[in-house]
Design an enzyme around this catalytic site. Structure first.
Site, PDB file in Angstrom:
ATOM      1  N   GLY A  33      42.011  31.612 -22.411  1.00 56.07           N
ATOM      2  CA  GLY A  33      41.275  30.983 -23.468  1.00 56.07           C
ATOM      3  C   GLY A  33      40.909  29.860 -23.116  1.00 56.07           C
ATOM      4  O   GLY A  33      40.110  29.353 -21.795  1.00 56.07           O
ATOM      5  N   SER A  34      41.272  28.617 -23.813  1.00 57.01           N
ATOM      6  CA  SER A  34      40.803  27.683 -23.308  1.00 57.01           C
ATOM      7  C   SER A  34      41.892  26.860 -22.333  1.00 57.01           C
ATOM      8  O   SER A  34      41.411  26.281 -21.369  1.00 57.01           O
ATOM      9  CB  SER A  34      40.921  26.118 -24.657  1.00 57.01           C
ATOM     10  OG  SER A  34      41.270  24.756 -23.906  1.00 57.01           O
ATOM     11  N   ASN A  36      53.279  26.331 -36.054  1.00 59.12           N
ATOM     12  CA  ASN A  36      53.364  26.124 -34.635  1.00 59.12           C
ATOM     13  C   ASN A  36      52.545  24.306 -35.127  1.00 59.12           C
ATOM     14  O   ASN A  36      51.601  24.306 -35.279  1.00 59.12           O
ATOM     15  CB  ASN A  36      52.156  26.836 -34.083  1.00 59.12           C
ATOM     16  CG  ASN A  36      51.124  26.089 -32.699  1.00 59.12           C
ATOM     17  OD1 ASN A  36      52.390  25.512 -32.102  1.00 59.12           O
ATOM     18  ND2 ASN A  36      50.673  26.429 -32.062  1.00 59.12           N
ATOM     19  N   ARG A  50      57.374  27.717 -32.692  1.00 59.51           N
ATOM     20  CA  ARG A  50      56.621  27.633 -31.120  1.00 59.51           C
ATOM     21  C   ARG A  50      57.080  26.510 -30.369  1.00 59.51           C
ATOM     22  O   ARG A  50      56.617  25.517 -31.248  1.00 59.51           O
ATOM     23  CB  ARG A  50      55.130  27.897 -31.532  1.00 59.51           C
ATOM     24  CG  ARG A  50      54.398  28.297 -30.287  1.00 59.51           C
ATOM     25  CD  ARG A  50      53.924  27.055 -29.477  1.00 59.51           C
ATOM     26  NE  ARG A  50      53.225  26.808 -28.085  1.00 59.51           N
ATOM     27  CZ  ARG A  50      51.819  26.199 -28.028  1.00 59.51           C
ATOM     28  NH1 ARG A  50      51.543  24.972 -28.707  1.00 59.51           N
ATOM     29  NH2 ARG A  50      51.618  26.617 -27.270  1.00 59.51           N
ATOM     30  N   ARG A  56      31.048  30.419 -23.463  1.00 61.34           N
ATOM     31  CA  ARG A  56      29.715  30.113 -24.582  1.00 61.34           C
ATOM     32  C   ARG A  56      28.803  29.374 -24.485  1.00 61.34           C
ATOM     33  O   ARG A  56      27.359  30.217 -23.685  1.00 61.34           O
ATOM     34  CB  ARG A  56      30.308  30.587 -25.919  1.00 61.34           C
ATOM     35  CG  ARG A  56      31.683  31.265 -26.854  1.00 61.34           C
ATOM     36  CD  ARG A  56      31.029  31.669 -27.834  1.00 61.34           C
ATOM     37  NE  ARG A  56      32.028  29.564 -28.127  1.00 61.34           N
ATOM     38  CZ  ARG A  56      32.971  29.864 -29.299  1.00 61.34           C
ATOM     39  NH1 ARG A  56      33.047  30.526 -30.287  1.00 61.34           N
ATOM     40  NH2 ARG A  56      33.388  28.553 -29.179  1.00 61.34           N
ATOM     41  N   ARG A  93      41.070  22.366 -17.044  1.00 58.89           N
ATOM     42  CA  ARG A  93      41.628  22.167 -16.254  1.00 58.89           C
ATOM     43  C   ARG A  93      42.121  23.020 -14.852  1.00 58.89           C
ATOM     44  O   ARG A  93      41.128  24.006 -14.689  1.00 58.89           O
ATOM     45  CB  ARG A  93      43.028  22.968 -16.840  1.00 58.89           C
ATOM     46  CG  ARG A  93      44.162  22.268 -18.076  1.00 58.89           C
ATOM     47  CD  ARG A  93      45.297  23.174 -17.871  1.00 58.89           C
ATOM     48  NE  ARG A  93      45.704  22.718 -19.698  1.00 58.89           N
ATOM     49  CZ  ARG A  93      46.168  23.432 -20.537  1.00 58.89           C
ATOM     50  NH1 ARG A  93      46.123  24.654 -20.604  1.00 58.89           N
ATOM     51  NH2 ARG A  93      46.448  23.153 -21.756  1.00 58.89           N
ATOM     52  N   GLU A 137      50.787  35.322 -32.217  1.00 61.48           N
ATOM     53  CA  GLU A 137      51.460  34.443 -31.454  1.00 61.48           C
ATOM     54  C   GLU A 137      52.811  34.538 -32.618  1.00 61.48           C
ATOM     55  O   GLU A 137      53.891  34.066 -32.586  1.00 61.48           O
ATOM     56  CB  GLU A 137      51.486  33.307 -30.635  1.00 61.48           C
ATOM     57  CG  GLU A 137      51.171  33.792 -29.458  1.00 61.48           C
ATOM     58  CD  GLU A 137      50.264  32.739 -28.818  1.00 61.48           C
ATOM     59  OE1 GLU A 137      51.055  31.752 -28.053  1.00 61.48           O
ATOM     60  OE2 GLU A 137      49.054  32.401 -29.209  1.00 61.48           O
ATOM     61  N   HIS A 153      52.378  30.232 -22.473  1.00 59.90           N
ATOM     62  CA  HIS A 153      51.741  31.923 -23.176  1.00 59.90           C
ATOM     63  C   HIS A 153      52.506  32.964 -23.021  1.00 59.90           C
ATOM     64  O   HIS A 153      51.909  34.002 -23.379  1.00 59.90           O
ATOM     65  CB  HIS A 153      50.611  31.970 -22.317  1.00 59.90           C
ATOM     66  CG  HIS A 153      49.312  31.123 -22.455  1.00 59.90           C
ATOM     67  ND1 HIS A 153      48.300  30.645 -21.531  1.00 59.90           N
ATOM     68  CD2 HIS A 153      49.443  29.860 -23.324  1.00 59.90           C
ATOM     69  CE1 HIS A 153      47.813  29.697 -21.439  1.00 59.90           C
ATOM     70  NE2 HIS A 153      48.352  29.204 -22.816  1.00 59.90           N
TER      71      HIS A 153
END
Length: 403
Positions: free
Chosen positions: A213-214, A13, A94, A289, A244, A387, A183
């Protein structure tokens, strides 16, 4: 697969400043070694290798992908992880954007590498460096098959009514203006794994997978195929994410640009990509978190969490309507795997479906588990994404390594 056959496959990746990799023994799907190059192209790059339970780290300048790949391959032989480069049977990569050109994982010939570069408008930060990574490996291993595994290809099965925007259709014909999603490799892996855990054919399930995730994306999967997904032309669209904005009225973008005297659209896109989401709402952090820790002391933290959940619930509701029901809901990725309370917050909105999460089963992180009660009418699962394993599997399949 030929009985007794063993081969080494590298899953890669490549990012703008990172190169992550795992070396697998296939078909056993055993991770032999893994590591990454961090801060690639910057000073004091960090080169990490994990092998035989030990982690080694080197710091030094790694200016580009060519140097990173050369260092990786030399390290594999120096540490006796492989005896020679020829032990690598295939390399999988990827790649973010495959557009409508790549509807499945594909051998990376010179022509196909050129096509990956031509698709850079859809992923300008990713496709060029990913193509460069493939070329870097080709210089060292010219006879080793390389396979591109595209984030978008799983979503190629979406029907037109789900991927088209309500703009002049000629813009789609001329410029490829449509929803592509992202994704896809993660959604493909966790949906297949969830079906396996349930002991039910994937082809018989109506499922929603939540990659949280992020970046966050939801996918409606019916009969094993993606029929809709929340990310759009780019990963900016969809639900609220770490930084985002998710979906936003285009007129509001023009309004804000006027008010803030922004003349370059890229500056506004940067705000929506990097300064929005839960960071922008909470005015504290892009990390869930940090918001969880301050939910009772900062109203802004609670508001950001409430908006995050609200957008996800709306998408889930729409996907249930599109599919005509729901058999399974699957959580994955950083927040999905690690935030026990967040899973409960989202799931409780679907009590009306007879969906019940078992608090004891849900009290876990990053482990395959069915977390719904035995009598829940909708099964809820936690499935850590993998992945890299999908990349390795696709490399074996597409390059016909088992034949």
């Amino acid at each position: 697969m030929l009985e007794g056959l063993k081969m080494k496959v590298l899953a890669v990746n490549t990012g703008s400043s990172t190169l992550k990799w795992k070396l697998y023994e296939m078909p056993a799907e055993k991770v032999i070694a893994e590591g990454m190059v961090d801060r690639m192209g910057l000073s004091d790059s960090i080169f990490t290798v994990k092998y035989n339970g030990e982690k080694t780290q080197q710091i030094g300048d790694i200016p580009n992908a060519n140097i990173a790949v050369a260092k990786l391959m030399n390290t594999l032989t120096e540490q006796k992880i492989i005896q020679s480069f020829h032990e690598i049977a295939g390399i999988g990569h990827r790649i973010v954007a495959g557009g409508e050109v790549f509807r499945d994982s594909t051998l990376m010939t010179k022509d196909n590498i050129a096509k990956v570069r031509q698709l850079s408008d859809f992923a300008p930060l990713h496709n060029p460096v990913e193509a460069g990574g493939i070329e870097a490996f080709a210089q060292i291993l010219p006879d080793t098959p390389q396979v591109g595994v595209f984030d978008t290809s799983f979503h190629a099965s979406m029907p037109m009514e789900n991927f088209l925007y309500s703009i002049p259709i000629d813009y789609y014909r001329k410029y490829g203006a449509r929803k592509y999603g992202a994704h896809g490799t993660s959604h493909r892996y966790v949906s297949a794994r969830a079906a396996q855990m349930l002991g039910v054919p994937l082809s018989s399930l109506k499922m929603i997978t939540l990659h949280m995730g992020s970046g966050v994306s939801l996918t409606a999967i019916k009969g094993g195929k993606s029929i809709d997904t929340s990310m759009g032309f780019t990963p900016l669209a969809g639900v609220t994410m770490s930084t985002r904005s998710g979906d936003i009225d285009a007129s509001l973008v023009a309004y804000l640009m006027d008010k803030m005297k922004i003349t370059n659209p890229e500056d506004m896109i940067n705000i929506l990509n990097t300064k929005s989401g839960i960071l922008g709402l909470s005015e504290l952090s892009p990390d869930m978190r940090d918001l969880e820790k301050t939910i009772h002391t900062r109203p802004e933290s609670k508001l950001a969490i409430d908006v995050f959940v609200n957008r996800i619930v709306k998408y889930i509701g729409s996907y249930i309507a599109i599919m005509g029901g729901l058999d399974a809901m699957v959580f994955t990725a950083g927040i999905g795997e690690g935030d026990i309370v967040m899973r409960e917050r989202i799931a409780k909105h679907f009590d009306y479906l007879g969906l019940k999460v078992d608090p004891e089963r849900n009290n876990i992180r990053s482990q395959d588990r069915i977390i719904s009660t035995d009598d829940s009418k909708v099964k809820v699962l936690l499935v850590p994404t993998n992945e890299e394993l999908m990349i390795a599997r696709d490399t074996v399949r597409v390059a016909h390594l088992a034949e």
